[in-house]
Design a protein around this motif. Structure first.
Motif, PDB file in Angstrom:
ATOM      1  N   ALA A  62       0.844  -1.205   0.000  1.00 57.47           N
ATOM      2  CA  ALA A  62       0.000   0.000   0.000  1.00 57.47           C
ATOM      3  C   ALA A  62       0.878   1.254   0.000  1.00 57.47           C
ATOM      4  N   LEU A  63       1.968   1.232   0.759  1.00 57.44           N
ATOM      5  CA  LEU A  63       2.878   2.384   0.768  1.00 57.44           C
ATOM      6  C   LEU A  63       3.594   2.537  -0.570  1.00 57.44           C
ATOM      7  N   ALA A  64       3.956   1.421  -1.170  1.00 55.84           N
ATOM      8  CA  ALA A  64       4.594   1.485  -2.493  1.00 55.84           C
ATOM      9  C   ALA A  64       3.633   2.091  -3.510  1.00 55.84           C
ATOM     10  N   ASP A  65       2.362   1.696  -3.447  1.00 51.10           N
ATOM     11  CA  ASP A  65       1.354   2.250  -4.363  1.00 51.10           C
ATOM     12  C   ASP A  65       1.137   3.741  -4.108  1.00 51.10           C
ATOM     13  N   LEU A  66       1.095   4.122  -2.818  1.00 46.85           N
ATOM     14  CA  LEU A  66       0.920   5.532  -2.473  1.00 46.85           C
ATOM     15  C   LEU A  66       2.100   6.346  -2.984  1.00 46.85           C
ATOM     16  N   THR A  67       3.304   5.820  -2.856  1.00 44.99           N
ATOM     17  CA  THR A  67       4.502   6.520  -3.336  1.00 44.99           C
ATOM     18  C   THR A  67       4.429   6.731  -4.845  1.00 44.99           C
ATOM     19  N   ALA A  68       4.056   5.688  -5.574  1.00 48.86           N
ATOM     20  CA  ALA A  68       3.951   5.798  -7.035  1.00 48.86           C
ATOM     21  C   ALA A  68       2.878   6.806  -7.431  1.00 48.86           C
ATOM     22  N   ALA A  69       1.734   6.761  -6.746  1.00 52.78           N
ATOM     23  CA  ALA A  69       0.642   7.690  -7.067  1.00 52.78           C
ATOM     24  C   ALA A  69       1.037   9.131  -6.741  1.00 52.78           C
ATOM     25  N   ALA A  70       1.699   9.330  -5.600  1.00 50.49           N
ATOM     26  CA  ALA A  70       2.121  10.682  -5.213  1.00 50.49           C
ATOM     27  C   ALA A  70       3.149  11.216  -6.198  1.00 50.49           C
ATOM     28  N   GLN A  71       4.076  10.363  -6.620  1.00 54.42           N
ATOM     29  CA  GLN A  71       5.100  10.809  -7.570  1.00 54.42           C
ATOM     30  C   GLN A  71       4.476  11.164  -8.915  1.00 54.42           C
ATOM     31  N   ALA A  72       3.499  10.389  -9.365  1.00 53.37           N
ATOM     32  CA  ALA A  72       2.803  10.703 -10.619  1.00 53.37           C
ATOM     33  C   ALA A  72       2.061  12.038 -10.489  1.00 53.37           C
ATOM     34  N   THR A  73       1.521  12.303  -9.307  1.00 49.94           N
ATOM     35  CA  THR A  73       0.823  13.562  -9.065  1.00 49.94           C
ATOM     36  C   THR A  73       1.784  14.747  -9.133  1.00 49.94           C
ATOM     37  N   VAL A  74       3.038  14.517  -8.716  1.00 53.39           N
ATOM     38  CA  VAL A  74       4.044  15.588  -8.777  1.00 53.39           C
ATOM     39  C   VAL A  74       4.190  16.077 -10.209  1.00 53.39           C
ATOM     40  N   TRP A  75       4.300  15.148 -11.165  1.00 51.01           N
ATOM     41  CA  TRP A  75       4.551  15.548 -12.559  1.00 51.01           C
ATOM     42  C   TRP A  75       3.343  16.256 -13.155  1.00 51.01           C
ATOM     43  N   SER A  76       2.135  15.788 -12.858  1.00 47.60           N
ATOM     44  CA  SER A  76       0.961  16.477 -13.411  1.00 47.60           C
ATOM     45  C   SER A  76       0.786  17.845 -12.744  1.00 47.60           C
ATOM     46  N   ALA A  77       1.078  17.942 -11.429  1.00 50.02           N
ATOM     47  CA  ALA A  77       0.992  19.243 -10.745  1.00 50.02           C
ATOM     48  C   ALA A  77       2.045  20.198 -11.285  1.00 50.02           C
ATOM     49  N   CYS A  78       3.227  19.684 -11.565  1.00 47.97           N
ATOM     50  CA  CYS A  78       4.295  20.527 -12.122  1.00 47.97           C
ATOM     51  C   CYS A  78       3.875  21.065 -13.492  1.00 47.97           C
ATOM     52  N   GLU A  79       3.327  20.197 -14.327  1.00 46.68           N
ATOM     53  CA  GLU A  79       2.891  20.625 -15.659  1.00 46.68           C
ATOM     54  C   GLU A  79       1.790  21.684 -15.551  1.00 46.68           C
ATOM     55  N   PRO A  93      10.274  31.616 -13.868  1.00 50.28           N
ATOM     56  CA  PRO A  93       9.892  30.593 -12.880  1.00 50.28           C
ATOM     57  C   PRO A  93       9.413  29.298 -13.548  1.00 50.28           C
ATOM     58  N   ALA A  94       8.745  29.432 -14.688  1.00 52.23           N
ATOM     59  CA  ALA A  94       8.286  28.238 -15.415  1.00 52.23           C
ATOM     60  C   ALA A  94       9.490  27.403 -15.864  1.00 52.23           C
ATOM     61  N   ARG A  95      10.516  28.068 -16.387  1.00 54.01           N
ATOM     62  CA  ARG A  95      11.719  27.337 -16.821  1.00 54.01           C
ATOM     63  C   ARG A  95      12.442  26.691 -15.635  1.00 54.01           C
ATOM     64  N   ARG A  96      12.446  27.392 -14.499  1.00 59.28           N
ATOM     65  CA  ARG A  96      13.087  26.816 -13.306  1.00 59.28           C
ATOM     66  C   ARG A  96      12.407  25.508 -12.926  1.00 59.28           C
ATOM     67  N   LEU A  97      11.070  25.498 -12.899  1.00 57.00           N
ATOM     68  CA  LEU A  97      10.337  24.284 -12.555  1.00 57.00           C
ATOM     69  C   LEU A  97      10.579  23.179 -13.585  1.00 57.00           C
ATOM     70  N   LEU A  98      10.622  23.547 -14.848  1.00 62.60           N
ATOM     71  CA  LEU A  98      10.872  22.549 -15.890  1.00 62.60           C
ATOM     72  C   LEU A  98      12.270  21.947 -15.759  1.00 62.60           C
ATOM     73  N   ARG A  99      13.263  22.788 -15.471  1.00 59.02           N
ATOM     74  CA  ARG A  99      14.637  22.278 -15.288  1.00 59.02           C
ATOM     75  C   ARG A  99      14.702  21.306 -14.117  1.00 59.02           C
ATOM     76  N   GLU A 100      14.046  21.689 -13.014  1.00 64.36           N
ATOM     77  CA  GLU A 100      14.036  20.819 -11.835  1.00 64.36           C
ATOM     78  C   GLU A 100      13.405  19.469 -12.166  1.00 64.36           C
ATOM     79  N   ALA A 101      12.291  19.501 -12.870  1.00 70.32           N
ATOM     80  CA  ALA A 101      11.600  18.255 -13.211  1.00 70.32           C
ATOM     81  C   ALA A 101      12.449  17.390 -14.131  1.00 70.32           C
ATOM     82  N   LEU A 102      12.982  17.988 -15.188  1.00 66.98           N
ATOM     83  CA  LEU A 102      13.763  17.220 -16.161  1.00 66.98           C
ATOM     84  C   LEU A 102      15.061  16.674 -15.563  1.00 66.98           C
ATOM     85  N   ALA A 103      15.587  17.329 -14.525  1.00 63.85           N
ATOM     86  CA  ALA A 103      16.818  16.864 -13.887  1.00 63.85           C
ATOM     87  C   ALA A 103      16.569  15.752 -12.867  1.00 63.85           C
ATOM     88  N   ASP A 104      15.322  15.555 -12.488  1.00 63.12           N
ATOM     89  CA  ASP A 104      14.999  14.545 -11.480  1.00 63.12           C
ATOM     90  C   ASP A 104      15.142  13.145 -12.090  1.00 63.12           C
TER      91      ASP A 104
END
Length: 196
Positions: A62-79, A93-104
């Protein structure tokens, strides 16, 4: 902790992390501005808590599933946040967020194309904004400001590698710059300043 006590502490940490992550995700769902950077920060925090819980109890599905779901939510929230920043013409600021995401290292490969396209949009948008500012300055007779804006746009374009802007977008941005310089030159010709 002694080996005999470790499982108790791991379970307590996992339970705490699970609760905090779920609370944060619930707050995000009710947030009045889901596209805000504040909301994105809460989603990222939820993902970190979920990951912490999953690390404490790796066998907990259940924790593994929650982690995967939360991480997927990060990318959609970032977009969503980046799109809102671009619409408000807050390109840096938009480019800063994009750089952070792409570097992860956890960034999903299937989102790379969309995020790079957004990255390209921030540059062409900012160059377009500078060009429009230059044209307004020309119309208002503020030629020095117009020239400054065009030079900043040209410098920004010069910093981009071929991957940042597609050839079509680069050509479109180049046309805008040329048009801005042409308008400025036309104004000087009309004023009799042929050398300028």
């Amino acid at each position: 902790a002694p080996d005999a006590d470790r499982p108790t502490y791991q379970r307590q940490l996992a339970t705490l992390a699970d609760g905090v992550a779920r609370d944060l995700l619930a707050q995000v769902d009710k947030h009045p501005r889901p596209e805000s950077e504040e909301c994105l920060a809460a989603v990222r925090c939820a993902a970190l808590w979920a990951e912490c819980g999953a690390t404490a109890m790796p066998a907990d599905g259940a924790l593994a599933d929650l982690t995967a779901a939360a991480q997927a939510t990060v990318w959609s929230a970032c977009e969503r946040t980046v799109v809102a920043l671009v619409q408000r013409q807050d390109f840096r600021p938009a480019r800063r967020l994009l750089r952070e995401a792409l570097a992860d290292p956890r960034f999903p490969a299937e989102r790379v194309v969309a995020f790079r396209e957004l990255f390209s949009t921030t540059y062409s948008g900012e160059i377009g904004q500078l060009t429009a500012q230059a044209l307004r300055s020309v119309q208002d007779g503020r030629e020095i400001e117009a020239l400054r804006a065009l030079r900043r746009a040209e410098a920004l374009l010069g910093t981009l590698n071929d991957a940042a802007l597609s050839p079509t977008r680069r050509e479109e941005v180049g046309r805008r710059l040329s048009w801005g310089y042409a308008r400025l030159g036309e104004r000087r010709v009309v004023a009799g300043e042929h050398e300028a």
